[in-house]
Design a protein around this motif. Structure first.
Motif, PDB file in Angstrom:
ATOM      1  N   PRO A  73      -1.224  13.176  24.359  1.00  0.00           N
ATOM      2  CA  PRO A  73      -1.679  14.256  25.242  1.00  0.00           C
ATOM      3  C   PRO A  73      -3.180  14.530  25.134  1.00  0.00           C
ATOM      4  O   PRO A  73      -3.822  14.878  26.130  1.00  0.00           O
ATOM      5  CB  PRO A  73      -0.861  15.467  24.779  1.00  0.00           C
ATOM      6  CG  PRO A  73       0.407  14.867  24.253  1.00  0.00           C
ATOM      7  CD  PRO A  73      -0.025  13.601  23.580  1.00  0.00           C
ATOM      8  N   VAL A  74      -3.742  14.352  23.948  1.00  0.00           N
ATOM      9  CA  VAL A  74      -5.188  14.539  23.789  1.00  0.00           C
ATOM     10  C   VAL A  74      -5.938  13.513  24.630  1.00  0.00           C
ATOM     11  O   VAL A  74      -6.906  13.847  25.329  1.00  0.00           O
ATOM     12  CB  VAL A  74      -5.606  14.422  22.304  1.00  0.00           C
ATOM     13  CG1 VAL A  74      -7.122  14.414  22.166  1.00  0.00           C
ATOM     14  CG2 VAL A  74      -5.023  15.567  21.490  1.00  0.00           C
ATOM     15  N   LEU A  75      -5.486  12.266  24.566  1.00  0.00           N
ATOM     16  CA  LEU A  75      -6.150  11.209  25.331  1.00  0.00           C
ATOM     17  C   LEU A  75      -6.080  11.486  26.831  1.00  0.00           C
ATOM     18  O   LEU A  75      -7.049  11.255  27.563  1.00  0.00           O
ATOM     19  CB  LEU A  75      -5.512   9.860  25.009  1.00  0.00           C
ATOM     20  CG  LEU A  75      -5.571   9.410  23.541  1.00  0.00           C
ATOM     21  CD1 LEU A  75      -4.881   8.065  23.359  1.00  0.00           C
ATOM     22  CD2 LEU A  75      -7.010   9.334  23.062  1.00  0.00           C
ATOM     23  N   ARG A  76      -4.944  12.000  27.286  1.00  0.00           N
ATOM     24  CA  ARG A  76      -4.814  12.303  28.715  1.00  0.00           C
ATOM     25  C   ARG A  76      -5.700  13.479  29.112  1.00  0.00           C
ATOM     26  O   ARG A  76      -6.312  13.470  30.186  1.00  0.00           O
ATOM     27  CB  ARG A  76      -3.349  12.598  29.050  1.00  0.00           C
ATOM     28  CG  ARG A  76      -2.453  11.357  28.999  1.00  0.00           C
ATOM     29  CD  ARG A  76      -1.129  11.601  29.683  1.00  0.00           C
ATOM     30  NE  ARG A  76      -0.326  12.594  28.992  1.00  0.00           N
ATOM     31  CZ  ARG A  76       0.523  12.310  28.013  1.00  0.00           C
ATOM     32  NH1 ARG A  76       0.671  11.059  27.608  1.00  0.00           N
ATOM     33  NH2 ARG A  76       1.232  13.255  27.448  1.00  0.00           N
ATOM     34  N   MET A  77      -5.791  14.486  28.243  1.00  0.00           N
ATOM     35  CA  MET A  77      -6.622  15.654  28.573  1.00  0.00           C
ATOM     36  C   MET A  77      -8.099  15.302  28.634  1.00  0.00           C
ATOM     37  O   MET A  77      -8.865  15.936  29.364  1.00  0.00           O
ATOM     38  CB  MET A  77      -6.381  16.781  27.564  1.00  0.00           C
ATOM     39  CG  MET A  77      -5.039  17.476  27.733  1.00  0.00           C
ATOM     40  SD  MET A  77      -4.888  18.993  26.754  1.00  0.00           S
ATOM     41  CE  MET A  77      -4.821  18.341  25.081  1.00  0.00           C
ATOM     42  N   LEU A  78      -8.499  14.280  27.885  1.00  0.00           N
ATOM     43  CA  LEU A  78      -9.901  13.879  27.906  1.00  0.00           C
ATOM     44  C   LEU A  78     -10.336  13.347  29.266  1.00  0.00           C
ATOM     45  O   LEU A  78     -11.532  13.241  29.539  1.00  0.00           O
ATOM     46  CB  LEU A  78     -10.174  12.835  26.818  1.00  0.00           C
ATOM     47  CG  LEU A  78     -10.176  13.357  25.377  1.00  0.00           C
ATOM     48  CD1 LEU A  78     -10.294  12.215  24.387  1.00  0.00           C
ATOM     49  CD2 LEU A  78     -11.313  14.364  25.175  1.00  0.00           C
ATOM     50  N   GLU A  79      -9.370  13.028  30.122  1.00  0.00           N
ATOM     51  CA  GLU A  79      -9.712  12.631  31.491  1.00  0.00           C
ATOM     52  C   GLU A  79     -10.219  13.817  32.302  1.00  0.00           C
ATOM     53  O   GLU A  79     -10.889  13.633  33.318  1.00  0.00           O
ATOM     54  CB  GLU A  79      -8.477  12.024  32.170  1.00  0.00           C
ATOM     55  CG  GLU A  79      -7.975  10.749  31.503  1.00  0.00           C
ATOM     56  CD  GLU A  79      -6.653  10.284  32.082  1.00  0.00           C
ATOM     57  OE1 GLU A  79      -6.154  10.941  33.031  1.00  0.00           O
ATOM     58  OE2 GLU A  79      -6.105   9.272  31.589  1.00  0.00           O
ATOM     59  N   ARG A  80      -9.886  15.017  31.856  1.00  0.00           N
ATOM     60  CA  ARG A  80     -10.302  16.233  32.567  1.00  0.00           C
ATOM     61  C   ARG A  80     -11.223  17.125  31.746  1.00  0.00           C
ATOM     62  O   ARG A  80     -11.620  18.190  32.222  1.00  0.00           O
ATOM     63  CB  ARG A  80      -9.056  17.041  32.957  1.00  0.00           C
ATOM     64  CG  ARG A  80      -8.094  16.307  33.884  1.00  0.00           C
ATOM     65  CD  ARG A  80      -8.739  16.047  35.238  1.00  0.00           C
ATOM     66  NE  ARG A  80      -7.839  15.330  36.145  1.00  0.00           N
ATOM     67  CZ  ARG A  80      -6.984  15.910  36.976  1.00  0.00           C
ATOM     68  NH1 ARG A  80      -6.891  17.231  37.016  1.00  0.00           N
ATOM     69  NH2 ARG A  80      -6.216  15.173  37.761  1.00  0.00           N
ATOM     70  N   GLY A  81     -11.548  16.707  30.550  1.00  0.00           N
ATOM     71  CA  GLY A  81     -12.367  17.573  29.717  1.00  0.00           C
ATOM     72  C   GLY A  81     -13.046  16.825  28.581  1.00  0.00           C
ATOM     73  O   GLY A  81     -13.129  15.593  28.587  1.00  0.00           O
ATOM     74  N   ARG A  82     -13.502  17.573  27.613  1.00  0.00           N
ATOM     75  CA  ARG A  82     -14.230  17.033  26.468  1.00  0.00           C
ATOM     76  C   ARG A  82     -13.769  17.777  25.211  1.00  0.00           C
ATOM     77  O   ARG A  82     -13.180  18.866  25.312  1.00  0.00           O
ATOM     78  CB  ARG A  82     -15.739  17.236  26.669  1.00  0.00           C
ATOM     79  CG  ARG A  82     -16.156  18.699  26.724  1.00  0.00           C
ATOM     80  CD  ARG A  82     -17.575  18.887  27.233  1.00  0.00           C
ATOM     81  NE  ARG A  82     -17.997  20.303  27.150  1.00  0.00           N
ATOM     82  CZ  ARG A  82     -17.640  21.233  28.026  1.00  0.00           C
ATOM     83  NH1 ARG A  82     -16.855  20.941  29.066  1.00  0.00           N
ATOM     84  NH2 ARG A  82     -18.079  22.486  27.890  1.00  0.00           N
ATOM     85  N   PRO A  83     -14.028  17.243  24.017  1.00  0.00           N
ATOM     86  CA  PRO A  83     -13.612  17.936  22.799  1.00  0.00           C
ATOM     87  C   PRO A  83     -14.285  19.304  22.674  1.00  0.00           C
ATOM     88  O   PRO A  83     -15.491  19.424  22.897  1.00  0.00           O
ATOM     89  CB  PRO A  83     -14.059  16.995  21.682  1.00  0.00           C
ATOM     90  CG  PRO A  83     -14.165  15.658  22.331  1.00  0.00           C
ATOM     91  CD  PRO A  83     -14.618  15.918  23.735  1.00  0.00           C
ATOM     92  N   LEU A  84     -13.504  20.310  22.349  1.00  0.00           N
ATOM     93  CA  LEU A  84     -14.082  21.621  22.051  1.00  0.00           C
ATOM     94  C   LEU A  84     -14.902  21.520  20.772  1.00  0.00           C
ATOM     95  O   LEU A  84     -16.059  21.963  20.717  1.00  0.00           O
ATOM     96  CB  LEU A  84     -12.969  22.660  21.905  1.00  0.00           C
ATOM     97  CG  LEU A  84     -13.416  24.081  21.562  1.00  0.00           C
ATOM     98  CD1 LEU A  84     -14.251  24.669  22.698  1.00  0.00           C
ATOM     99  CD2 LEU A  84     -12.187  24.970  21.282  1.00  0.00           C
ATOM    100  N   VAL A  85     -14.312  20.954  19.742  1.00  0.00           N
ATOM    101  CA  VAL A  85     -15.008  20.567  18.507  1.00  0.00           C
ATOM    102  C   VAL A  85     -14.481  19.179  18.174  1.00  0.00           C
ATOM    103  O   VAL A  85     -13.267  18.972  18.095  1.00  0.00           O
ATOM    104  CB  VAL A  85     -14.719  21.541  17.347  1.00  0.00           C
ATOM    105  CG1 VAL A  85     -15.406  21.064  16.070  1.00  0.00           C
ATOM    106  CG2 VAL A  85     -15.187  22.951  17.697  1.00  0.00           C
ATOM    107  N   SER A  86     -15.337  18.215  17.995  1.00  0.00           N
ATOM    108  CA  SER A  86     -14.889  16.842  17.788  1.00  0.00           C
ATOM    109  C   SER A  86     -14.115  16.699  16.485  1.00  0.00           C
ATOM    110  O   SER A  86     -14.271  17.486  15.543  1.00  0.00           O
ATOM    111  CB  SER A  86     -16.086  15.888  17.775  1.00  0.00           C
ATOM    112  OG  SER A  86     -16.836  16.046  16.583  1.00  0.00           O
TER     113      SER A  86
END
Length: 318
Positions: A191-204
């Motif tokens: 799910p993190v990988l999919r969300m990265l299509e619409r956003g960026r890390p809040l804190v890496s």
């Protein structure tokens, strides 16, 4: 009839032979056969050790038979460890380990199997800045929830000022972010990988890692195994370190072997290995890891899980 003294040499020889047999049985210790090492692992979890499991090098290096046991989850490992069916659990996840220890299973953390800081963090939508965050979605009482609170603390954001959206799984977190029902989504894995299509890390993950908030799996052993067979326990850890070192020296060559050993296509294995890290023994012994960082993390996470009803209680000293 022969005189009796004519049979004396024969009787003496038989007597001496019987005596030697008895003496030999009394003075020669019976060498017990070395019991197999019961090793639990996840068959499709690519790690350098998988190469040694697949080609038989692990048994050769340990000079002992290895009883390989495949598991689908760390909770299955917990049951096997509690029942005495497992000596070593490789890539034992932290939360299940905490649960096992809290239920009284006597286990030792002996090493870090793998670290993956970029596998669990929060993603903020591209159109939103940290100052504009109003809503955050995650799974209540999960490690992702715990890491979300730590991320907000790093950014100086008061979590009590936000609207928390608690959902049942990572896919629901992803959907909430895609539908713009939340500004931030916090989850684990795909799910993190999919969300990265619409956003960026809040804190890496790297920044979380450097702040002391680790994400990792363990090498755990039953206390009885460590106490009864310390040499095998130490040798196993040396072998794991050796395979990790081989991987660090030639990742490209090792990745193909690891993919094959894990039953994965190289491209699928690479998805994992892009975020996997294998700390060397010196790193693991440092204060950042097993020296103090990991026990402190156990304590904080254990208390958080207890506060949210995921553990019966938190242990004072892990």
């Amino acid at each position: 009839m022969k005189p009796m003294n004519e049979d004396l040499p024969t009787r003496i020889r038989l007597f001496l032979a019987a005596l030697l047999v008895q003496l030999f049985s009394w003075t020669t210790p019976v060498v017990a056969e070395e019991a197999p090492l019961a090793l639990g692992y996840f068959p499709h979890w690519p790690a350098p050790l998988m190469v040694g499991i697949a080609n038989g090098e692990l048994e050769n290096m340990l000079s002992v038979d290895v009883n390989l046991q495949h598991y689908e989850s760390s909770y299955d490992m917990n049951r096997a460890l509690a029942e005495g069916d497992l000596d070593v659990a490789f890539s034992h996840e932290v939360v299940p380990w905490l649960e096992a220890v809290n239920k009284g299973t006597d286990l030792k953390v002996t090493a870090i199997a793998v670290s993956y800081p970029d596998y669990d963090y929060c993603v903020i939508r591209h159109q939103v800045s940290p100052e504009q965050i109003k809503r955050i979605a995650t799974i209540r009482g999960s490690v992702s929830h715990f890491r979300a609170l730590k991320s907000l603390d790093i950014l100086g954001i008061n979590p009590n000022t936000l609207d928390w959206i608690f959902v049942g799984d990572g896919s629901s977190v992803t959907k909430a972010l895609y539908r713009e029902q939340t500004d931030v989504g916090c989850a684990y894995g795909a799910p993190v990988l999919r969300m990265l299509e619409r956003g960026r890390p809040l804190v890496s993950g790297a920044d979380l890692d450097s702040s002391g908030l680790r994400m990792f799996d363990l090498v755990t052993m039953s206390s009885d195994f460590v106490e009864d067979r310390p040499q095998i326990a130490r040798e196993f850890l040396k072998v794991v370190s050796g395979f990790n070192r081989d991987y660090s020296q030639d990742p490209r060559k090792s990745r193909l072997k690891m993919a094959r050993a894990s039953g994965l296509k190289p491209a699928n294995a690479d998805v994992f290995l892009e975020v996997f890290q294998f700390p060397n023994p010196d790193q693991q012994k440092s204060q950042s890891w097993l020296g103090s960082g990991v026990p402190r993390y156990f304590g904080e996470l254990g208390q958080f899980l207890a506060d949210h009803g995921k553990l019966d209680q938190s242990i004072d000293d892990y």
